[in-house]
Design an enzyme around this catalytic site. Sequence first.
Site, PDB file in Angstrom:
ATOM      1  N   CYS A 106     -17.713  15.843  -4.951  1.00 39.08           N
ATOM      2  CA  CYS A 106     -18.384  15.338  -6.148  1.00 39.08           C
ATOM      3  C   CYS A 106     -17.394  15.093  -7.283  1.00 39.08           C
ATOM      4  O   CYS A 106     -16.634  15.988  -7.656  1.00 39.08           O
ATOM      5  CB  CYS A 106     -19.422  16.359  -6.577  1.00 39.08           C
ATOM      6  N   CYS A 130     -20.192  19.651 -14.859  1.00 36.42           N
ATOM      7  CA  CYS A 130     -20.758  20.675 -13.993  1.00 36.42           C
ATOM      8  C   CYS A 130     -19.668  21.674 -13.619  1.00 36.42           C
ATOM      9  O   CYS A 130     -18.514  21.292 -13.405  1.00 36.42           O
ATOM     10  CB  CYS A 130     -21.310  20.039 -12.712  1.00 36.42           C
ATOM     11  N   SER A 184     -33.122  19.996  -7.724  1.00 40.73           N
ATOM     12  CA  SER A 184     -32.158  20.170  -6.640  1.00 40.73           C
ATOM     13  C   SER A 184     -31.070  21.134  -7.092  1.00 40.73           C
ATOM     14  O   SER A 184     -30.362  20.878  -8.063  1.00 40.73           O
ATOM     15  CB  SER A 184     -31.545  18.814  -6.281  1.00 40.73           C
ATOM     16  N   GLU A 215     -24.906  10.545 -16.763  1.00 40.70           N
ATOM     17  CA  GLU A 215     -25.434   9.397 -16.047  1.00 40.70           C
ATOM     18  C   GLU A 215     -26.822   9.672 -15.507  1.00 40.70           C
ATOM     19  O   GLU A 215     -27.200  10.811 -15.209  1.00 40.70           O
ATOM     20  CB  GLU A 215     -24.487   8.941 -14.960  1.00 40.70           C
ATOM     21  N   CYS A 233     -22.315  10.782  -7.410  1.00 43.06           N
ATOM     22  CA  CYS A 233     -22.469  11.284  -8.774  1.00 43.06           C
ATOM     23  C   CYS A 233     -21.124  11.448  -9.465  1.00 43.06           C
ATOM     24  O   CYS A 233     -20.132  11.784  -8.879  1.00 43.06           O
ATOM     25  CB  CYS A 233     -23.295  12.566  -8.804  1.00 43.06           C
ATOM     26  N   HIS A 258     -25.466  21.870   2.941  1.00 47.53           N
ATOM     27  CA  HIS A 258     -24.178  21.260   3.310  1.00 47.53           C
ATOM     28  C   HIS A 258     -23.419  21.946   4.432  1.00 47.53           C
ATOM     29  O   HIS A 258     -22.547  21.342   5.034  1.00 47.53           O
ATOM     30  CB  HIS A 258     -23.258  21.068   2.101  1.00 47.53           C
ATOM     31  N   GLY A 260     -24.804  18.265 -12.883  1.00 47.99           N
ATOM     32  CA  GLY A 260     -25.167  19.606 -13.312  1.00 47.99           C
ATOM     33  C   GLY A 260     -25.927  20.410 -12.283  1.00 47.99           C
ATOM     34  O   GLY A 260     -26.497  19.871 -11.345  1.00 47.99           O
ATOM     35  N   SER A 303     -29.083  22.197  -1.935  1.00 39.34           N
ATOM     36  CA  SER A 303     -27.898  21.655  -1.267  1.00 39.34           C
ATOM     37  C   SER A 303     -27.369  22.718  -0.322  1.00 39.34           C
ATOM     38  O   SER A 303     -26.899  23.765  -0.773  1.00 39.34           O
ATOM     39  CB  SER A 303     -26.826  21.301  -2.301  1.00 39.34           C
ATOM     40  N   CYS A 307     -33.308   9.725 -11.218  1.00 41.38           N
ATOM     41  CA  CYS A 307     -32.422  10.848 -10.936  1.00 41.38           C
ATOM     42  C   CYS A 307     -31.748  11.195 -12.262  1.00 41.38           C
ATOM     43  O   CYS A 307     -30.985  10.385 -12.792  1.00 41.38           O
ATOM     44  CB  CYS A 307     -31.405  10.431  -9.875  1.00 41.38           C
ATOM     45  N   ASN A 349     -20.631   9.524   0.420  1.00 36.36           N
ATOM     46  CA  ASN A 349     -19.804   8.400  -0.033  1.00 36.36           C
ATOM     47  C   ASN A 349     -18.415   8.933  -0.354  1.00 36.36           C
ATOM     48  O   ASN A 349     -18.301   9.968  -1.014  1.00 36.36           O
ATOM     49  CB  ASN A 349     -20.382   7.779  -1.309  1.00 36.36           C
ATOM     50  N   CYS A 374     -18.240  21.184  -6.506  1.00 38.43           N
ATOM     51  CA  CYS A 374     -18.448  20.788  -5.111  1.00 38.43           C
ATOM     52  C   CYS A 374     -17.352  19.800  -4.684  1.00 38.43           C
ATOM     53  O   CYS A 374     -16.975  18.902  -5.443  1.00 38.43           O
ATOM     54  CB  CYS A 374     -19.822  20.158  -4.927  1.00 38.43           C
TER      55      CYS A 374
HETATM   56  S1  SF4 Z   1     -22.752  17.993  -6.510  1.00 37.81           S
HETATM   57 FE1  SF4 Z   1     -24.045  18.592  -8.262  1.00 37.81          FE
HETATM   58  S2  SF4 Z   1     -23.787  20.834  -8.383  1.00 37.81           S
HETATM   59 FE2  SF4 Z   1     -22.077  20.056  -7.131  1.00 37.81          FE
HETATM   60  S3  SF4 Z   1     -20.391  19.717  -8.595  1.00 37.81           S
HETATM   61 FE3  SF4 Z   1     -21.526  17.769  -8.389  1.00 37.81          FE
HETATM   62  S4  SF4 Z   1     -22.982  17.807 -10.085  1.00 37.81           S
HETATM   63 FE4  SF4 Z   1     -22.293  19.912  -9.779  1.00 37.81          FE
END
Ligand code: SF4
Length: 341
Positions: free
Chosen positions: A120, A113, A192, A93, A334, A217, A160, A215, A106, A291, A117
């Site tokens: 995500c 990935c 990023s 995407e 994402c 966090h 990714g 990132s 973006c 989100n 995370c």
């Molecule tokens: S936030 Fe980015 S680095 Fe983390 S799992 Fe999702 S796509 Fe991968």
Amino acid sequence: MDKQTDIKRLSQAGLEDAMRDLEQPAWRVSSLVRWLYQRGVTSFAEMTDLPSAVRDALTERYTLSSPVVVGRQASADGTRKYLVRFADGVTVETVGLPSGGRLTVCFSTQAGCAMGCAFCATGQGGLVRNLSCGEMADQVAVVAKDFGERVTNAVAMGQGEPFANYDAVLAALRFMNAKDGLGIGARHITVSTCGVLSGIRRFAKEPEQFTLAVSLHSAVQPTRDRLMPGVHGYRLRDLRDALADYAESTGRRPTLEYALVAGVNDSPKELNALVEWCTGLPCHVNLIPVNPVDGTGVERPDDEASLRFRHVLMRSGIESSIRVERGVDIDAACGQLRQRS
Ligand code: SF4
């Protein structure tokens, strides 16, 4: 020569080698880059300022892939989200965000990935494969074409971990930056990362003024390890050292992304740790109320948490902002578009 080699896998240096093999002068490489990334042709035959023998030789030696947009959602705020399919059927995407005369893309650097995370959707599905430099640059070209505008900013913040695909990402950034390519200023191109230390140290040495976002966090190790299992092997103090070195050697200030997750990293203890970690480090903290994503169990904090974090950071002399949400009505978190396809 492997006929299956996609020319869009080649970096600038790879294209130079390809043209040298064909005994062509170096200036023809600019022409090739222009056809591939500015004009987005789908065959070598369309490269009309190359001699026909060169076009034939390129056709003989390489394939020329073009992505297909198989999903498109437009938000009421102007954000557009695309599902882009590559030659082998893999999809990623890409998001286009118009704002105040700028158009930001973006883009994804990997399909899927491996970082996992916690907040995500992409991370839940694992890594499918790395993208080639052309597959990244083409995402930017797709958005430019759909909006009918030049892209002014690009951020490697889609699916990714960019530094897990370092060489292809750098080659893509260079095609995005090249005046014969997509012509985006280096300072307007951002990578990023989750904080892959070797990548940060390497990126600091690149000659272009690309910008870096990390990132973070959480500045509390166990919380960060839980939120970002893919980088649990990296210590926060080592990350801070790498960023301090980056800032010193480049003269640029990294952005720290901080996704606020209710009940996880929005407490006073977390805020104190963040302030302490950032103090003395040239940086900008970008607070992102997360989100909620189906299947991850993460919840969005109330607005008061973001305001409190911002207030305390600013009071401590640490620059910060709260990211304005875009495309909420089209699942901007994402991975969601891909998961629903
Ligand atoms: S936030 Fe980015 S680095 Fe983390 S799992 Fe999702 S796509 Fe991968």
